[in-house]
Design an enzyme around this catalytic site. Structure first.
Site, PDB file in Angstrom:
ATOM      1  CB  CYS A  21     -12.118-116.601  29.739  1.00 52.50           C
ATOM      2  SG  CYS A  21     -10.974-117.799  29.044  1.00 52.50           S
ATOM      3  CG  LEU A  22      -6.455-114.014  30.924  1.00 54.24           C
ATOM      4  CD1 LEU A  22      -5.070-114.482  31.363  1.00 54.24           C
ATOM      5  CD2 LEU A  22      -6.541-112.489  30.994  1.00 54.24           C
ATOM      6  CG  HIS A  67     -12.311-120.550  34.155  1.00 57.87           C
ATOM      7  ND1 HIS A  67     -13.264-119.614  33.814  1.00 57.87           N
ATOM      8  CD2 HIS A  67     -11.334-120.452  33.217  1.00 57.87           C
ATOM      9  CE1 HIS A  67     -12.868-118.984  32.704  1.00 57.87           C
ATOM     10  NE2 HIS A  67     -11.706-119.474  32.327  1.00 57.87           N
ATOM     11  CD  GLU A  68      -7.673-121.094  34.377  1.00 63.14           C
ATOM     12  OE1 GLU A  68      -7.315-121.432  33.238  1.00 63.14           O
ATOM     13  OE2 GLU A  68      -8.176-119.989  34.610  1.00 63.14           O
ATOM     14  CD  GLN A 102      -6.709-119.611  29.108  1.00 62.64           C
ATOM     15  OE1 GLN A 102      -6.381-119.967  30.239  1.00 62.64           O
ATOM     16  NE2 GLN A 102      -7.396-118.507  28.887  1.00 62.64           N
ATOM     17  CG  HIS A 124      -9.266-123.050  29.682  1.00 63.67           C
ATOM     18  ND1 HIS A 124      -9.772-122.566  28.494  1.00 63.67           N
ATOM     19  CD2 HIS A 124      -9.327-122.012  30.556  1.00 63.67           C
ATOM     20  CE1 HIS A 124     -10.125-121.295  28.657  1.00 63.67           C
ATOM     21  NE2 HIS A 124      -9.871-120.932  29.898  1.00 63.67           N
ATOM     22  N   GLY A 159      -5.738-116.952  36.504  1.00 60.45           N
ATOM     23  CA  GLY A 159      -5.546-118.343  36.119  1.00 60.45           C
ATOM     24  C   GLY A 159      -5.254-118.434  34.633  1.00 60.45           C
TER      25      GLY A 159
HETATM   26 ZN   LIG Z   1     -10.299-119.087  30.764  1.00 61.86          ZN
END
Ligand SMILES: [Zn+2]
Length: 178
Positions: free
Chosen positions: A97-98, A139-140, A51, A143, A46
């Protein structure tokens, strides 16, 4: 399709609240495709627009291979996603998380949800998300509201993670040449 650079802690942009997308045109579609390419390259399941430094309400996901490695890719683009309802039942899953590389922690969230969004073609859609997809959507969408999964941890744990990344940023050669 060239991947875009993913921003990481302690970049303050990660705390911005993203704005809705007003019009879905070719630029938005191209950007969504670039986000998908970036997510697959990372690799991740995701990615939210913020991000890659863009404060717009766009998320991309693909959990197909998370549940079955041999499965075909199943890219999903959600524009202006809105979670309508959550199940009372919750589930604890390990998240990463990236934007917080190589850190994983268990987070408890509602197990299922209903989400409304516009797809890549601007068509309104509404789906029931279960399993990993339900966790990933939450989660997304977090963000897009400037929230990170570490916000669900104890203050002590969260502060430790933030400190670690702040220190790394200071030590990295990239910021040393600034
Ligand atoms: Zn994340």
């Amino acid at each position: 399709m060239t991947p875009i650079e993913i921003i990481t802690l302690p970049d303050r942009k990660l705390r911005l609240v993203s704005d809705p997308v007003e019009r879905i045109d070719d630029d938005v579609r191209r950007f969504a495709d670039q986000m998908l390419a970036t997510m697959y390259e990372a690799p991740g399941i995701g990615l939210a627009a913020i991000q890659v430094g863009v404060p717009r309400r766009i998320i991309v996901l693909d959990v197909a291979q998370r549940e079955d490695e041999t499965a075909e890719r199943d890219p999903v683009v959600m524009i202006n996603p809105e979670i309508l309802t959550f199940s009372d039942e919750t589930v604890v899953r390990e998240e990463g998380c990236l934007s917080i590389p190589e850190y994983y922690a268990e987070v408890e969230r509602p197990a299922e949800l209903r989400v409304r969004f516009l797809d890549r073609d601007g068509k309104p859609r509404e789906i029931e998300a279960t399993g990993v997809l339900a966790t990933c959507v939450q989660h997304e969408v977090d963000h897009l509201n400037g929230k990170l999964f570490i916000d669900y941890l104890s203050k002590l744990k969260r502060d430790m993670v933030i400190k670690k990344f702040a220190k790394q940023a200071k030590l990295s050669p990239k910021s040393a040449v600034l």
